[in-house]
Each structure stands twice: as structure tokens, then as C-alpha cells.
Design a protein around this motif. Structure first.
Motif, PDB file in Angstrom:
ATOM      1  N   ASN A  26      -3.145  -9.623   5.261  1.00  0.00           N
ATOM      2  CA  ASN A  26      -3.283  -8.352   4.553  1.00  0.00           C
ATOM      3  C   ASN A  26      -2.766  -8.536   3.131  1.00  0.00           C
ATOM      4  O   ASN A  26      -1.668  -9.041   2.923  1.00  0.00           O
ATOM      5  N   VAL A  27      -3.591  -8.122   2.150  1.00  0.00           N
ATOM      6  CA  VAL A  27      -3.214  -8.305   0.746  1.00  0.00           C
ATOM      7  C   VAL A  27      -3.234  -7.004  -0.045  1.00  0.00           C
ATOM      8  O   VAL A  27      -2.974  -7.008  -1.246  1.00  0.00           O
ATOM      9  N   LEU A  39      -8.732   7.651  -5.879  1.00  0.00           N
ATOM     10  CA  LEU A  39      -9.148   6.375  -5.309  1.00  0.00           C
ATOM     11  C   LEU A  39      -8.338   5.288  -5.998  1.00  0.00           C
ATOM     12  O   LEU A  39      -8.343   5.181  -7.227  1.00  0.00           O
ATOM     13  N   SER A  40      -7.646   4.495  -5.208  1.00  0.00           N
ATOM     14  CA  SER A  40      -6.845   3.432  -5.794  1.00  0.00           C
ATOM     15  C   SER A  40      -6.644   2.309  -4.782  1.00  0.00           C
ATOM     16  O   SER A  40      -6.617   2.540  -3.575  1.00  0.00           O
ATOM     17  N   ALA A  41      -6.501   1.111  -5.316  1.00  0.00           N
ATOM     18  CA  ALA A  41      -6.133  -0.057  -4.520  1.00  0.00           C
ATOM     19  C   ALA A  41      -4.779  -0.533  -5.017  1.00  0.00           C
ATOM     20  O   ALA A  41      -4.543  -0.602  -6.218  1.00  0.00           O
ATOM     21  N   GLY A 113      -0.773   8.931  -3.890  1.00  0.00           N
ATOM     22  CA  GLY A 113      -0.156   7.780  -4.538  1.00  0.00           C
ATOM     23  C   GLY A 113       1.071   7.303  -3.796  1.00  0.00           C
ATOM     24  O   GLY A 113       1.263   6.098  -3.584  1.00  0.00           O
ATOM     25  N   ALA A 114       1.909   8.234  -3.385  1.00  0.00           N
ATOM     26  CA  ALA A 114       3.107   7.883  -2.618  1.00  0.00           C
ATOM     27  C   ALA A 114       2.721   7.321  -1.252  1.00  0.00           C
ATOM     28  O   ALA A 114       3.341   6.368  -0.758  1.00  0.00           O
ATOM     29  N   GLU A 115       1.694   7.882  -0.655  1.00  0.00           N
ATOM     30  CA  GLU A 115       1.229   7.392   0.647  1.00  0.00           C
ATOM     31  C   GLU A 115       0.676   5.980   0.524  1.00  0.00           C
ATOM     32  O   GLU A 115       0.912   5.135   1.389  1.00  0.00           O
ATOM     33  N   LEU A 116      -0.033   5.686  -0.548  1.00  0.00           N
ATOM     34  CA  LEU A 116      -0.551   4.348  -0.786  1.00  0.00           C
ATOM     35  C   LEU A 116       0.596   3.351  -0.875  1.00  0.00           C
ATOM     36  O   LEU A 116       0.560   2.282  -0.248  1.00  0.00           O
ATOM     37  N   VAL A 120       1.307   0.210   1.784  1.00  0.00           N
ATOM     38  CA  VAL A 120       1.420  -1.192   1.352  1.00  0.00           C
ATOM     39  C   VAL A 120       2.747  -1.778   1.833  1.00  0.00           C
ATOM     40  O   VAL A 120       2.791  -2.897   2.334  1.00  0.00           O
ATOM     41  N   ASP A 121       3.815  -1.024   1.707  1.00  0.00           N
ATOM     42  CA  ASP A 121       5.110  -1.513   2.191  1.00  0.00           C
ATOM     43  C   ASP A 121       5.073  -1.762   3.701  1.00  0.00           C
ATOM     44  O   ASP A 121       5.619  -2.745   4.192  1.00  0.00           O
TER      45      ASP A 121
END
Length: 125
Positions: A26-27, A39-41, A113-116, A120-121
């Protein structure tokens, strides 16, 4: 007052350095919220983990491909005329390349944004 939770969709971005072996790491995470027009990566490439799967992995090439996902989210290149939902669907479409999106999942959050960052963490780092 409790913040209002709204639905979002997300997919884990996976690196598959040797497609014939099917091994992956996972990256990053790709997150889309229609209600928030978001929309964000967010990516994190652990070079040591990648090299454990393939010592000859093209790290610079993978980083460049991850940057392309960021540009697509922002509407760069061929995605310029696409709406956010179209960009998300384009990025999560099945493909046989070194980078791919895993299955799409749903969630609820007040701040995408916070959820993203949380995802990731939890799923990548």
C-alpha cells in the motif's frame, strides 16, 4: 454541536512492482467526497518495503507515477475537463500497471481531508 457526517468513497493505492508475482504494498489512499467537492490522493512510498518485493524496483518511476495521480486529482493533463467523480472513477478503474487502486470502500466523515490523513496512517504507514 456534533459535525455532520457525510459519505465518501476511498481506495487504497497499491504498488505492484512485479505484476507477474502479484505482490503489492500500500502506497497511498485516494478519497472522493461528492458532498464536499473533494478529491485527493495522499501517498507514502516506503522504499525499503518496495525493495523487499523487488530489489530492482524503479523507485523514481513509481514516485513519478504517484505524482501523476496527484495531478489527475487536481485536474491536470487529460483530466482537466473531467468532474471530480469522473476523475475518481478513472483512477480506480482496473488496470495492470505498477500502480493500481484496490477495491472502492465507503465511509462517513465530517472532514474528508482529516479522514484521508487518518486512512493513510492506518492503512499505509
Amino acid at each position: 454541536m456534533t459535525p455532520r457526517l457525510t459519505p465518501y468513497e476511498y481506495a487504497i493505492i497499491q504498488a505492484v512492482p512485479r505484476i507477474e508475482r502479484g505482490e503489492l504494498i500500500n502506497v497511498g489512499v485516494l478519497l472522493y467526497s461528492q458532498r464536499h467537492d473533494f478529491l485527493s490522493a495522499l501517498t507514502h512510498l516506503d522504499e525499503a518495503r518496495l525493495r523487499a518485493l523487488d530489489p530492482a524496483a524503479d523507485v523514481d518511476g513509481i514516485r513519478a507515477a504517484l505524482d501523476a495521480w496527484d495531478r489527475t486529482c487536481a485536474g491536470g493533463g487529460a483530466s482537466e475537463q473531467m468532474r471530480l467523480g469522473e476523475r475518481f472513477r478513472w483512477l480506480v478503474a482496473p488496470r495492470s500497471t505498477i500502480l493500481r487502486a484496490g477495491p472502492v470502500h465507503m465511509g462517513l466523515a465530517a472532514d474528508p481531508g482529516a479522514e484521508l490523513r487518518r486512512l493513510v496512517d492506518l492503512l499505509v504507514r
